[in-house]
Enzyme design. Structure first.
Site, mmCIF file in Angstrom:
data_model
loop_
_atom_site.group_PDB
_atom_site.id
_atom_site.type_symbol
_atom_site.label_atom_id
_atom_site.label_comp_id
_atom_site.label_asym_id
_atom_site.label_seq_id
_atom_site.Cartn_x
_atom_site.Cartn_y
_atom_site.Cartn_z
ATOM 1 N NE ARG A 114 -14.253 3.266 47.894
ATOM 2 C CZ ARG A 114 -13.824 4.433 48.370
ATOM 3 N NH1 ARG A 114 -14.516 5.058 49.308
ATOM 4 N NH2 ARG A 114 -12.729 4.977 47.915
ATOM 5 N NE ARG A 163 -13.632 6.895 44.979
ATOM 6 C CZ ARG A 163 -13.605 7.599 46.104
ATOM 7 N NH1 ARG A 163 -14.687 7.646 46.863
ATOM 8 N NH2 ARG A 163 -12.535 8.261 46.468
ATOM 9 C CE LYS A 208 -13.331 11.034 54.429
ATOM 10 N NZ LYS A 208 -12.412 9.906 54.100
ATOM 11 N NE ARG A 248 -8.112 8.357 47.487
ATOM 12 C CZ ARG A 248 -8.960 7.332 47.535
ATOM 13 N NH1 ARG A 248 -8.771 6.245 46.811
ATOM 14 N NH2 ARG A 248 -10.016 7.395 48.320
ATOM 15 N NE ARG A 305 -9.505 15.185 50.770
ATOM 16 C CZ ARG A 305 -10.524 14.349 50.545
ATOM 17 N NH1 ARG A 305 -11.748 14.787 50.538
ATOM 18 N NH2 ARG A 305 -10.296 13.084 50.328
HETATM 19 P P1 AP5 Z 1 -16.168 4.669 52.590
HETATM 20 O O1 AP5 Z 1 -17.320 5.010 53.461
HETATM 21 O O2 AP5 Z 1 -16.370 4.751 51.096
HETATM 22 O O3 AP5 Z 1 -14.844 5.486 53.024
HETATM 23 P P2 AP5 Z 1 -14.516 7.022 52.924
HETATM 24 O O4 AP5 Z 1 -13.860 7.424 54.189
HETATM 25 O O5 AP5 Z 1 -15.717 7.807 52.492
HETATM 26 O O6 AP5 Z 1 -13.401 6.956 51.784
HETATM 27 P P3 AP5 Z 1 -13.153 7.812 50.492
HETATM 28 O O7 AP5 Z 1 -12.135 6.998 49.685
HETATM 29 O O8 AP5 Z 1 -14.412 8.157 49.759
HETATM 30 O O9 AP5 Z 1 -12.494 9.072 51.066
HETATM 31 P P4 AP5 Z 1 -11.582 10.047 50.384
HETATM 32 O O10 AP5 Z 1 -11.593 11.119 51.377
HETATM 33 O O11 AP5 Z 1 -10.254 9.553 49.967
HETATM 34 O O12 AP5 Z 1 -12.284 10.284 48.955
HETATM 35 P P5 AP5 Z 1 -13.172 11.478 48.397
HETATM 36 O O13 AP5 Z 1 -14.203 10.898 47.520
HETATM 37 O O14 AP5 Z 1 -13.567 12.389 49.488
HETATM 38 O O15 AP5 Z 1 -15.710 3.180 52.994
HETATM 39 C C1 AP5 Z 1 -14.651 2.512 52.326
HETATM 40 C C2 AP5 Z 1 -14.990 1.012 52.208
HETATM 41 O O16 AP5 Z 1 -15.049 0.422 53.495
HETATM 42 C C3 AP5 Z 1 -16.354 0.720 51.569
HETATM 43 O O17 AP5 Z 1 -16.246 -0.444 50.805
HETATM 44 C C4 AP5 Z 1 -17.294 0.457 52.766
HETATM 45 O O18 AP5 Z 1 -18.347 -0.424 52.426
HETATM 46 C C5 AP5 Z 1 -16.342 -0.143 53.789
HETATM 47 N N1 AP5 Z 1 -16.654 0.281 55.155
HETATM 48 C C6 AP5 Z 1 -16.829 1.561 55.577
HETATM 49 N N2 AP5 Z 1 -17.050 1.612 56.898
HETATM 50 C C7 AP5 Z 1 -16.997 0.305 57.337
HETATM 51 C C8 AP5 Z 1 -17.136 -0.291 58.625
HETATM 52 N N3 AP5 Z 1 -17.358 0.442 59.722
HETATM 53 N N4 AP5 Z 1 -17.035 -1.623 58.716
HETATM 54 C C9 AP5 Z 1 -16.786 -2.363 57.611
HETATM 55 N N5 AP5 Z 1 -16.642 -1.860 56.354
HETATM 56 C C10 AP5 Z 1 -16.744 -0.521 56.226
HETATM 57 O O19 AP5 Z 1 -12.088 12.282 47.536
HETATM 58 C C11 AP5 Z 1 -11.601 11.772 46.299
HETATM 59 C C12 AP5 Z 1 -10.666 12.790 45.651
HETATM 60 O O20 AP5 Z 1 -11.385 14.019 45.375
HETATM 61 C C13 AP5 Z 1 -9.464 13.243 46.495
HETATM 62 O O21 AP5 Z 1 -8.386 12.360 46.381
HETATM 63 C C14 AP5 Z 1 -9.177 14.622 45.870
HETATM 64 O O22 AP5 Z 1 -8.510 14.503 44.643
HETATM 65 C C15 AP5 Z 1 -10.564 15.163 45.591
HETATM 66 N N6 AP5 Z 1 -11.125 15.951 46.721
HETATM 67 C C16 AP5 Z 1 -12.218 15.631 47.475
HETATM 68 N N7 AP5 Z 1 -12.450 16.574 48.417
HETATM 69 C C17 AP5 Z 1 -11.482 17.503 48.254
HETATM 70 C C18 AP5 Z 1 -11.174 18.709 48.944
HETATM 71 N N8 AP5 Z 1 -11.904 19.126 49.999
HETATM 72 N N9 AP5 Z 1 -10.105 19.419 48.542
HETATM 73 C C19 AP5 Z 1 -9.350 19.021 47.487
HETATM 74 N N10 AP5 Z 1 -9.588 17.877 46.793
HETATM 75 C C20 AP5 Z 1 -10.647 17.119 47.167
#
Ligand code: AP5
Length: 213
Positions: A127, A160, A13, A171, A88
């Site tokens: 990552r 991270r 994402k 997660r 979410r």
């Molecule tokens: P990346 O693009 O970083 O993946 P992502 O989907 O953004 O993954 P996240 O881990 O950031 O999502 P998340 O939803 O768990 O975390 P968030 O920060 O929102 O890609 C991943 C890897 O793959 C990278 O190395 C990239 O280079 C590689 N890659 C990507 N696409 C590729 C492709 N097409 N081909 C090859 N390689 C690729 O949330 C973290 C925490 O915050 C949560 O656990 C929660 O505690 C809290 N939180 C956040 N939002 C909320 C909410 N709305 N409500 C409550 N708690 C929340």
């Protein structure tokens, strides 16, 4: 243009959000990034959120909804944005619906990042993110030109804290239980478009062109 991205951790994402944010000159609003910034700054919200984020649990809805409501009022969001990681839960989706209705706005694109567990594990274990600007890399798939350093700003690349194996497993469980129901929620409104998120970035580009034209 307004986007919502839904998908499991590591589905890509943030990576796609950064591509579309540059393409459409709209901000990439990641609730994960906002929460991590609050935690780093040791703000009151950061203090309340830290334990949830570190353990891979969702931060309580009320805190996240207020944080997003405030962020969407900033001037750079007036012409559109990419919401990455919000909503979410169904409660967050309903709160967002109200914010949009109150402002007379609509979301044009809701993308569902459909990724396999094997791909998620492979991506999260490799990552690296820039400690300064947040650019996202992968040790094999999307490596930086100089090992350990960000191509864009020269910042140090770090892993991270919540990418450890146990926290990733938590997660994923939280995603299946609390966030996956949003797929039905938005499908019923006929708003959802599926993105085959296992594909490499170069393969995704033409699909994105089709989906968001
Ligand atoms: P990346 O693009 O970083 O993946 P992502 O989907 O953004 O993954 P996240 O881990 O950031 O999502 P998340 O939803 O768990 O975390 P968030 O920060 O929102 O890609 C991943 C890897 O793959 C990278 O190395 C990239 O280079 C590689 N890659 C990507 N696409 C590729 C492709 N097409 N081909 C090859 N390689 C690729 O949330 C973290 C925490 O915050 C949560 O656990 C929660 O505690 C809290 N939180 C956040 N939002 C909320 C909410 N709305 N409500 C409550 N708690 C929340």
């Amino acid at each position: 243009m307004r986007f919502i991205f839904i998908g499991p951790p590591g589905a890509g994402k943030g990576t796609v959000a950064k591509i579309l944010s540059r393409r459409f000159s709209i901000p990439h609003i990641s609730t994960g990034d906002l929460l991590r910034a609050h935690i780093q700054q040791k703000s009151e919200l950061g203090r309340q959120a830290a334990a949830f984020v570190d353990q891979g649990k969702l931060v309580p809805d009320a805190l996240v909804i207020e944080m997003v409501r405030t962020r969407l009022k900033e001037p750079d969001a007036s012409q559109g944005y990419i919401l990455d990681g919000f909503p979410r839960t169904v409660e967050q989706a309903e709160a967002l619906g109200k914010i949009l209705r109150d402002e007379g706005m609509v979301v044009e694109h809701i993308l569902n990042f459909d990724a396999s567990n094997a791909k998620i594990i492979e991506r999260l274990s490799g990552r690296r993110i820039c400690s300064k600007c947040g650019e996202i890399y992968h040790v094999r798939n999307i490596p930086p030109k100089k090992e350990g350093l960000c191509d864009r700003c020269g910042g140090e690349l770090i892993q991270r804290k919540d990418d450890s194996e146990d926290t990733v497993r938590r997660r994923l469980e939280v995603y299946r239980r609390e966030t996956a129901p949003l797929i039905d929620y938005y499908n019923r409104m006929r708003l959802l478009k599926d993105l085959p998120a296992d594909l490499e970035v170069a393969e995704l580009n033409p699909i994105l062109d089709q989906l968001v034209k």
